[in-house]
Write an enzyme that holds these catalytic residues in place. Structure first.
Site, mmCIF file in Angstrom:
data_model
loop_
_atom_site.group_PDB
_atom_site.id
_atom_site.type_symbol
_atom_site.label_atom_id
_atom_site.label_comp_id
_atom_site.label_asym_id
_atom_site.label_seq_id
_atom_site.Cartn_x
_atom_site.Cartn_y
_atom_site.Cartn_z
ATOM 1 N N ASP A 164 -2.035 8.684 7.874
ATOM 2 C CA ASP A 164 -2.972 7.852 8.616
ATOM 3 C C ASP A 164 -2.173 7.000 9.609
ATOM 4 O OD1 ASP A 164 -1.902 5.683 7.210
ATOM 5 O OD2 ASP A 164 -3.600 5.449 5.871
ATOM 6 N N SER A 176 0.803 -1.224 0.000
ATOM 7 C CA SER A 176 0.000 0.000 0.000
ATOM 8 C C SER A 176 0.836 1.274 0.000
ATOM 9 C CB SER A 176 -0.925 0.022 1.216
ATOM 10 O OG SER A 176 -0.171 -0.057 2.409
ATOM 11 N N HIS A 224 0.596 5.086 7.047
ATOM 12 C CA HIS A 224 1.235 5.562 5.825
ATOM 13 C C HIS A 224 1.704 7.010 5.928
ATOM 14 C CE1 HIS A 224 -1.735 2.423 4.705
ATOM 15 N NE2 HIS A 224 -0.716 1.975 3.995
#
Length: 374
Positions: free
Chosen positions: A339, A42, A342
């Site tokens: 977040d 991600s 990340h």
């Protein structure tokens, strides 16, 4: 590094936003411009998970709020703007962002600008990220590149395709974090695994699999590689929050595992450079880069390296991931973390520029600009 957002998986309609409607090959005569082929998790996913029935998704607001090409709408990137891979491509003069492999537009000449195979929740091991149900492991990502490889032969001919991949393409690999966070260190679900497999055995398993995956790419004519090591996992807001640490502390075990893995990764890339003729495997020292950002955040213009800008729960907003109901900070460029897992675009920008022009402590044996020109 990814998440299970139990608050929005069922309730929020899936947004399949396609922002790559004008992808065309930028060519001069027979010359094809450089491109990126991006593999990983991600940290560099540009929207592949939008097309999977997965519990790991970033296609909901306010993700992408600072991504200019989509006018601030979510694209499937797990950050407020661009990923490190996006920024590197821009800075190296690539004409467009690498298009997600699963996008309907990943056909024809668009693939000559590069393809992104990364997937939120994906890891080196096929079992990694199973809590998200669907995700693309590295093995599957390499399988998908094999499809692209055959498409390139059809587009420009086998000889020109081979030359293009060997000379013009950079292969970026950012993977490994989930093999710890969402596999070996997963709360409750992985206790049995930790009892049956030592850290040394796990890391041996990871390195063996990654060796095979990188060698497969080499056999498909990849030559220029940049492989990121695993960052300081124990310092992300999620880990600080669930372990009830203060702002200056990090969780010891995840960082210890990352350092142990990173040492073995360095040896692996040295081995591959020596044994695969014509290859260039670069080690991107993300661990030290991000650690420096966290420790010296004020020097870089940030106000915090502990709290997530977008999230909820606990002292550092590190439990409930970013979504429409999340609390969001006012100054997104002042947070190292977007977040609980990340980095923000502001942090990604600093890391990317260091990888492009940094010294051998940051990226070795050469930097990305030098790799491009080899």
């Amino acid at each position: 590094m990814n998440y299970l957002n139990s608050t929005n998986v069922a309730a929020i309609p899936v947004i399949y936003l396609v922002v790559f409607l004008a992808f065309t090959c930028v060519c001069k005569g027979d010359e094809i411009s450089g491109s990126s082929f991006i593999f990983g998790d991600s940290l560099v996913d540009a929207g592949n998970n939008n097309y999977l029935s997965s519990l790991s998704k970033a296609d909901i607001k306010p993700n992408g709020i600072d991504f200019k090409l989509s006018n601030g709408n979510p694209t499937g990137r797990y950050t407020n703007g661009r990923t490190i891979a996006d920024i590197v491509g821009e800075e190296l003069g690539q004409p467009t962002y690498a298009i997600p492999f699963l996008s309907p537009n990943a056909t024809g000449k668009a693939i000559l600008n590069g393809v992104n195979y990364a997937s939120g929740g994906g890891g080196i091991l096929n079992e990694t990220g199973r809590i998200f149900v669907n995700r693309l492991s590295m093995d599957i990502q390499v399988d998908y590149f094999n499809i692209t490889r055959k498409q390139l032969d059809g587009l420009i001919g086998s000889s020109k395709a081979r030359e293009f991949l060997m000379k013009k393409a950079i292969f970026s690999v950012t993977v490994g974090s989930n093999d710890f966070l969402n596999n070996y260190l997963l709360p409750l679900l992985s206790i049995g695994e930790r009892l049956s497999e030592s850290p040394e055995a796990l890391i041996n398993h990871l390195i063996s699999n990654l060796r095979n995956q990188l060698t497969r790419l080499y056999k498909l004519d990849a030559r220029k590689f940049v492989v990121a090591n695993v960052g300081p996992l124990g310092c992300i807001p999620y880990q600080k929050t669930i372990n009830q640490l203060n702002a200056e502390q990090c969780v010891e075990l995840p960082n210890k595992l990352a350092i142990q893995y990173n040492g073995r990764l360095k040896d692996l890339l040295t081995e591959l450079n020596e044994n695969l003729p014509g290859s260039h495997f670069l080690l991107a020292n993300v661990y030290d880069l991000v650690s420096d950002l966290i420790v010296n955040y004020a020097k870089y213009g940030f106000k915090t390296a502990s709290a997530a800008c977008c999230g909820n729960g606990g002292q550092f907003s590190g439990i409930i991931p970013c979504g429409p109901q999340s609390t969001m900070c006012r100054e997104r460029s002042k947070h190292v973390f977007w977040d609980p897992y990340h980095p923000s675009e502001a942090a990604n920008l600093i890391v990317a520029k260091q990888l492009i022009d940094g010294n051998t402590k940051i990226i070795s044996p050469v930097n990305l600009r030098q790799l491009r020109d080899l």
